[in-house]
Scaffold this motif. Sequence first.
Motif, PDB file in Angstrom:
ATOM      1  N   PRO A 392      13.767  -2.984  72.931  1.00 44.59           N
ATOM      2  CA  PRO A 392      14.727  -2.845  73.884  1.00 44.59           C
ATOM      3  C   PRO A 392      14.138  -2.217  75.116  1.00 44.59           C
ATOM      4  CG  PRO A 392      15.035  -1.278  72.248  1.00 44.59           C
ATOM      5  CD  PRO A 392      14.141  -2.099  71.847  1.00 44.59           C
ATOM      6  N   ALA A 393      12.715  -1.658  75.111  1.00 41.85           N
ATOM      7  CA  ALA A 393      12.373  -1.033  76.225  1.00 41.85           C
ATOM      8  C   ALA A 393      11.857  -2.298  77.189  1.00 41.85           C
ATOM      9  CB  ALA A 393      10.998  -0.304  75.690  1.00 41.85           C
ATOM     10  N   ASP A 394      11.712  -3.685  76.721  1.00 40.24           N
ATOM     11  CA  ASP A 394      11.510  -4.743  77.642  1.00 40.24           C
ATOM     12  C   ASP A 394      12.334  -4.750  78.806  1.00 40.24           C
ATOM     13  OD1 ASP A 394       9.474  -5.475  76.156  1.00 40.24           O
ATOM     14  OD2 ASP A 394      10.476  -7.067  75.130  1.00 40.24           O
ATOM     15  N   ALA A 395      13.628  -3.865  78.736  1.00 33.34           N
ATOM     16  CA  ALA A 395      14.650  -4.185  79.650  1.00 33.34           C
ATOM     17  C   ALA A 395      14.115  -3.265  80.969  1.00 33.34           C
ATOM     18  CB  ALA A 395      16.063  -3.344  79.344  1.00 33.34           C
ATOM     19  N   VAL A 396      12.964  -2.568  80.781  1.00 34.33           N
ATOM     20  CA  VAL A 396      12.162  -1.976  81.813  1.00 34.33           C
ATOM     21  C   VAL A 396      11.938  -2.916  82.952  1.00 34.33           C
ATOM     22  CG1 VAL A 396      10.223  -0.730  82.486  1.00 34.33           C
ATOM     23  CG2 VAL A 396      11.382  -0.095  80.678  1.00 34.33           C
ATOM     24  N   PHE A 397      11.792  -4.224  82.390  1.00 37.13           N
ATOM     25  CA  PHE A 397      11.371  -5.259  83.622  1.00 37.13           C
ATOM     26  C   PHE A 397      12.412  -5.213  84.594  1.00 37.13           C
ATOM     27  CE2 PHE A 397       7.947  -6.368  80.791  1.00 37.13           C
ATOM     28  CZ  PHE A 397       6.890  -6.876  81.839  1.00 37.13           C
ATOM     29  N   LEU A 398      13.556  -5.421  84.038  1.00 42.69           N
ATOM     30  CA  LEU A 398      15.001  -5.680  84.967  1.00 42.69           C
ATOM     31  C   LEU A 398      15.240  -4.186  85.514  1.00 42.69           C
ATOM     32  CD1 LEU A 398      16.844  -8.049  84.487  1.00 42.69           C
ATOM     33  CD2 LEU A 398      15.135  -7.908  82.572  1.00 42.69           C
ATOM     34  N   ILE A 399      14.989  -3.317  84.723  1.00 42.07           N
ATOM     35  CA  ILE A 399      15.131  -1.937  85.781  1.00 42.07           C
ATOM     36  C   ILE A 399      14.479  -1.825  86.966  1.00 42.07           C
ATOM     37  CG2 ILE A 399      14.614   0.683  85.754  1.00 42.07           C
ATOM     38  CD1 ILE A 399      15.532   0.549  82.701  1.00 42.07           C
ATOM     39  N   GLY A 400      13.105  -2.332  86.861  1.00 43.22           N
ATOM     40  CA  GLY A 400      12.441  -2.607  88.192  1.00 43.22           C
ATOM     41  C   GLY A 400      12.794  -3.316  89.211  1.00 43.22           C
ATOM     42  N   VAL A 401      13.518  -4.556  88.946  1.00 42.26           N
ATOM     43  CA  VAL A 401      13.824  -5.471  89.953  1.00 42.26           C
ATOM     44  C   VAL A 401      15.261  -4.881  90.414  1.00 42.26           C
ATOM     45  CG1 VAL A 401      15.103  -6.933  88.159  1.00 42.26           C
ATOM     46  CG2 VAL A 401      14.353  -7.814  90.591  1.00 42.26           C
ATOM     47  N   LEU A 402      16.043  -4.508  89.493  1.00 44.64           N
ATOM     48  CA  LEU A 402      17.230  -3.927  90.119  1.00 44.64           C
ATOM     49  C   LEU A 402      17.038  -2.569  90.849  1.00 44.64           C
ATOM     50  CD1 LEU A 402      19.332  -4.320  86.853  1.00 44.64           C
ATOM     51  CD2 LEU A 402      19.712  -5.573  88.874  1.00 44.64           C
ATOM     52  N   SER A 403      16.212  -1.724  90.481  1.00 45.97           N
ATOM     53  CA  SER A 403      15.856  -0.561  91.248  1.00 45.97           C
ATOM     54  C   SER A 403      15.258  -0.964  92.659  1.00 45.97           C
ATOM     55  CB  SER A 403      14.839   0.386  90.603  1.00 45.97           C
ATOM     56  OG  SER A 403      15.344   0.793  89.291  1.00 45.97           O
ATOM     57  N   ALA A 404      14.402  -1.918  92.683  1.00 50.41           N
ATOM     58  CA  ALA A 404      13.918  -2.286  93.991  1.00 50.41           C
ATOM     59  C   ALA A 404      15.078  -2.889  94.726  1.00 50.41           C
ATOM     60  CB  ALA A 404      12.858  -3.349  93.651  1.00 50.41           C
ATOM     61  N   ILE A 405      15.911  -3.551  94.273  1.00 52.26           N
ATOM     62  CA  ILE A 405      16.971  -4.031  95.219  1.00 52.26           C
ATOM     63  C   ILE A 405      18.014  -2.921  95.704  1.00 52.26           C
ATOM     64  CG2 ILE A 405      19.155  -5.238  94.932  1.00 52.26           C
ATOM     65  CD1 ILE A 405      18.042  -7.434  93.157  1.00 52.26           C
ATOM     66  N   LEU A 406      17.923  -2.037  94.799  1.00 53.04           N
ATOM     67  CA  LEU A 406      18.801  -0.786  95.269  1.00 53.04           C
ATOM     68  C   LEU A 406      18.241  -0.042  96.300  1.00 53.04           C
ATOM     69  CD1 LEU A 406      20.473   0.518  92.078  1.00 53.04           C
ATOM     70  CD2 LEU A 406      21.697  -1.096  93.861  1.00 53.04           C
ATOM     71  N   ALA A 407      16.834   0.076  96.089  1.00 50.25           N
ATOM     72  CA  ALA A 407      15.957   0.968  97.222  1.00 50.25           C
ATOM     73  C   ALA A 407      16.006   0.145  98.676  1.00 50.25           C
ATOM     74  CB  ALA A 407      14.771   0.826  96.693  1.00 50.25           C
ATOM     75  N   GLY A 408      15.920  -1.223  98.337  1.00 53.21           N
ATOM     76  CA  GLY A 408      15.742  -1.992  99.791  1.00 53.21           C
ATOM     77  C   GLY A 408      17.286  -2.068 100.463  1.00 53.21           C
ATOM     78  N   TYR A 409      18.333  -1.927  99.826  1.00 57.36           N
ATOM     79  CA  TYR A 409      19.689  -1.964 100.269  1.00 57.36           C
ATOM     80  C   TYR A 409      19.813  -0.393 100.812  1.00 57.36           C
ATOM     81  CZ  TYR A 409      24.545  -2.036 100.868  1.00 57.36           C
ATOM     82  OH  TYR A 409      25.895  -1.911 101.498  1.00 57.36           O
ATOM     83  N   THR A 410      19.542   0.675 100.263  1.00 56.27           N
ATOM     84  CA  THR A 410      19.558   1.980 100.794  1.00 56.27           C
ATOM     85  C   THR A 410      18.908   1.779 102.007  1.00 56.27           C
ATOM     86  OG1 THR A 410      19.941   2.926  98.639  1.00 56.27           O
ATOM     87  CG2 THR A 410      19.426   4.454 100.714  1.00 56.27           C
ATOM     88  N   LEU A 411      17.754   1.503 102.208  1.00 53.78           N
ATOM     89  CA  LEU A 411      17.042   1.540 103.482  1.00 53.78           C
ATOM     90  C   LEU A 411      17.904   0.596 104.551  1.00 53.78           C
ATOM     91  CD1 LEU A 411      14.534   2.575 105.154  1.00 53.78           C
ATOM     92  CD2 LEU A 411      13.331   0.438 104.055  1.00 53.78           C
ATOM     93  N   HIS A 412      18.462  -0.513 104.251  1.00 51.26           N
ATOM     94  CA  HIS A 412      19.157  -1.309 105.117  1.00 51.26           C
ATOM     95  C   HIS A 412      20.124  -0.376 105.624  1.00 51.26           C
ATOM     96  CE1 HIS A 412      22.303  -3.996 106.183  1.00 51.26           C
ATOM     97  NE2 HIS A 412      23.121  -3.478 105.250  1.00 51.26           N
ATOM     98  N   THR A 413      20.991   0.265 105.083  1.00 53.27           N
ATOM     99  CA  THR A 413      22.086   1.076 105.428  1.00 53.27           C
ATOM    100  C   THR A 413      21.495   2.007 106.191  1.00 53.27           C
ATOM    101  OG1 THR A 413      22.226   2.282 103.423  1.00 53.27           O
ATOM    102  CG2 THR A 413      23.533   0.626 103.372  1.00 53.27           C
ATOM    103  N   LEU A 414      20.340   2.828 105.861  1.00 53.39           N
ATOM    104  CA  LEU A 414      19.890   3.797 106.830  1.00 53.39           C
ATOM    105  C   LEU A 414      19.449   3.358 108.032  1.00 53.39           C
ATOM    106  CD1 LEU A 414      17.880   5.911 104.007  1.00 53.39           C
ATOM    107  CD2 LEU A 414      19.985   6.459 105.177  1.00 53.39           C
ATOM    108  N   LEU A 415      18.986   2.077 108.338  1.00 54.43           N
ATOM    109  CA  LEU A 415      18.346   1.724 109.494  1.00 54.43           C
ATOM    110  C   LEU A 415      19.449   0.853 110.040  1.00 54.43           C
ATOM    111  CD1 LEU A 415      14.872   0.391 108.305  1.00 54.43           C
ATOM    112  CD2 LEU A 415      15.596   2.484 109.317  1.00 54.43           C
TER     113      LEU A 415
END
Length: 787
Positions: A392-415
């Motif tokens: 189930p640790a293979d879900a780390v791949f999905l954790i990576g892309v979802l985290s990247a989207i959330l980080a990008g969105y947070t930066l969008h709101t800050l700017l």
Amino acid sequence: MRRPMLPAYDDLPASTCAAALAAAFAFTLAWAVLAWPWLSGRVTIPWDAKAQFLPQIQFLADSLARGESPFWNPFVFSGHPQVADPQSAIFSPFFILATLNAKPSAWAVDATVFITILLSGLALIAWFRDRGWHEAGAALAAIAFGFGAAMSWRIQHTGQVVSLALLPLVLLFLDRALDTSTSLRRKTLYGLAAGIAAAVLVLGRDQVALLCVYLLAAYALWRILQAPDPAASLRRATLPLSAATLAGLALTALPILLTTALAIQSNRPAIDFAGAGAGSLHPVSALTLFAPDLFGSTGSSWEYWGAPSFAWHERWGQTGLFLAQNMGQLYLGAIPALLILVGLGSGVLLRREIIFFTAALAIMTLYALGWYTPFFKLAHTFLPGVSLFRRPADAVFLIGVLSAILAGYTLHTLLTYTAHTTPARLTRGIILAAVTTLTAFATAIVLAVRMDHVAMATQPLIISAAIVAIAAALIADAIWFNPIRPRLAAGLLIIFTVADLAYQNAPGGATGLPPSTYDMLDPSTKNDTIAILKAKTAASASPTRRDRVELAGLGFATPNASITHRLENTLGYNPVRLGLYSRATGAIDTVGLPQDRKFTPMFPSYRSQLADLLGLAYVASSVPLQSLDPQAKLEDFPLIAKTADGFIYENPRALPRAIFAASAAPADFDAILNTGNWPDADLTGTVLLSPDDERESGLIATRGHGFVAIKTYSNTKVEIDVDSTRGGFVVLNDLWHPWWIATLDGATPAPVLRANVLFRAVRVPNGRHTVTFTFAPIRGVLGNWHR
């Protein structure tokens, strides 16, 4: 009525398109910098990328160049149904680039992987643009996705990397297909494109692909339900989603059916909960979100002290986990990590337009934790497909892309000064980020002290703390600079993240090794062991002989070297093998170490009936033969060469590949498999058949004689000429499999009988004839399904 959640992508102003192009340019530059160690040839993607996937791609390229079908692979496990194997890359269009050369190099395959990551990042930026989100957030998300977390630390898992790389492209097309402002014709075309892209993703046939399918299905449902009028949204989405579904099913149904059939025939038709749970992500892995090399993941397994490891087991006891040291890595950059925490604390990531991805991240984290929460038990029990995969640790791949989207969105709101970036909300976000970060570092220090690994942990902790501190300062400066110098504000964050990932996720023992490490997988290698085996098998070849070899204990990268060099090998490296063959020969995932060579009742030693029937003529080992097989006597196996790799022994009793048997005898194959006791019969002139086949053949003994000769031999077609006085059996000591069919004289169907437990036989009448064996997987699997 509520306003639509998203702007129409084709109504966005030209300035937004120009900004997206700037983000794409920034990402491309970042990609060139971060991928350069591999693209320059200084290092190569190691481990499974070479030991498993490179030879498979070389086989595909070589087969196509020869005009042969790549659907059956004769060079591992005495024959393998390649078309049904998820590792084969047969259905991956990305590797068409690598197969343009008949003998693709390790560099060509590495370059293909990184080009796939580049295209994936550009698709993610286009998706951000369609949603009207800030270009800096798009660039940051693409960089963190392409070079963070599992995409970096587990890049050696080529198939999973390529599967995940397709997710942004499917998201892009799917969103456009569901866009309410687009014409039905365009929506349907985008639905068709989404279905095709999703099909290519699914054809990876790995756990990452399965999780992506569930994620995409949930996302489509969420898009419909959050619309102002869900019923109307569903009506408008019916045709595009139907086009996507039909396109996906048309492209994936048959390969998935083949793979499902292989799973049933394989050594692991399903993974039980305990077996899957052993691949759970240990909770302590969360610390790698801030300090990736805290546990020494870039070093040797003896130095690694995370969970599981030798040091961890000594201090805390057995975890029951079976994971490589790089599988729990979550680091996607200090700035993205801090942005996610700020976004959660400020409520930014709970907004309606992003909350799906926040919830998906939480669910994927629960899934990855495996048996440490009840969620994976429910998924393993009730979600179709989950029980087919381990880790189930293979879900780390999905954790990576979802985290990247959330980080990008947070930066969008800050700017962009949204209502969710007020000072009060930002303060709450900053407090959460500070408390979480300090808690993580404090936990790491306590853990290092308790495990007596302070000396090893000190440097990575100090470096990581400094990077996090600088990242926090840069985020604060970016917010301050943005009103007056927006490009400078965004540029500082992007440049620092690239530098951060270039250092923290730099090539290491798990991600980048010198190309010379895999010299044996170079088609033009000068390796003595390979050269001798190729020369010996070529010299012994005859109209009846095709000698097999075994590469045992020569190192992790070597078992599939037989594919690269067209040596027919009794073993290989693959987690999925035919169950009957594994049971008979003791073949396990790999035989990289001498102790990996397991023996069975039917194959108790190299001095055995089965070894001779397989035509196993040469054994190459890193240790003397008696260390590999204590039952073997040196006088039975002449040492023909000693090389830098080890020893090469000959088995002079190896039988020909094609034999004429004038008589047949019944045998209990299960009894032979279980006990290793063979009937008293000369298998150079008698064939053993199961009682049912023996009756079907209608022939016990002819007392005649005959001759056979291999006329042609290719991956999926073997022609054998036979001439006999009274008829008998053509016995081909190739692996029996239900998808092989036979004809007599090119016209008359002839049953392929399971002979001598593992092999093939066809009954022939007297006179001269040609028996043609053809691998017909589609006919075989559809015929079995119909029955």
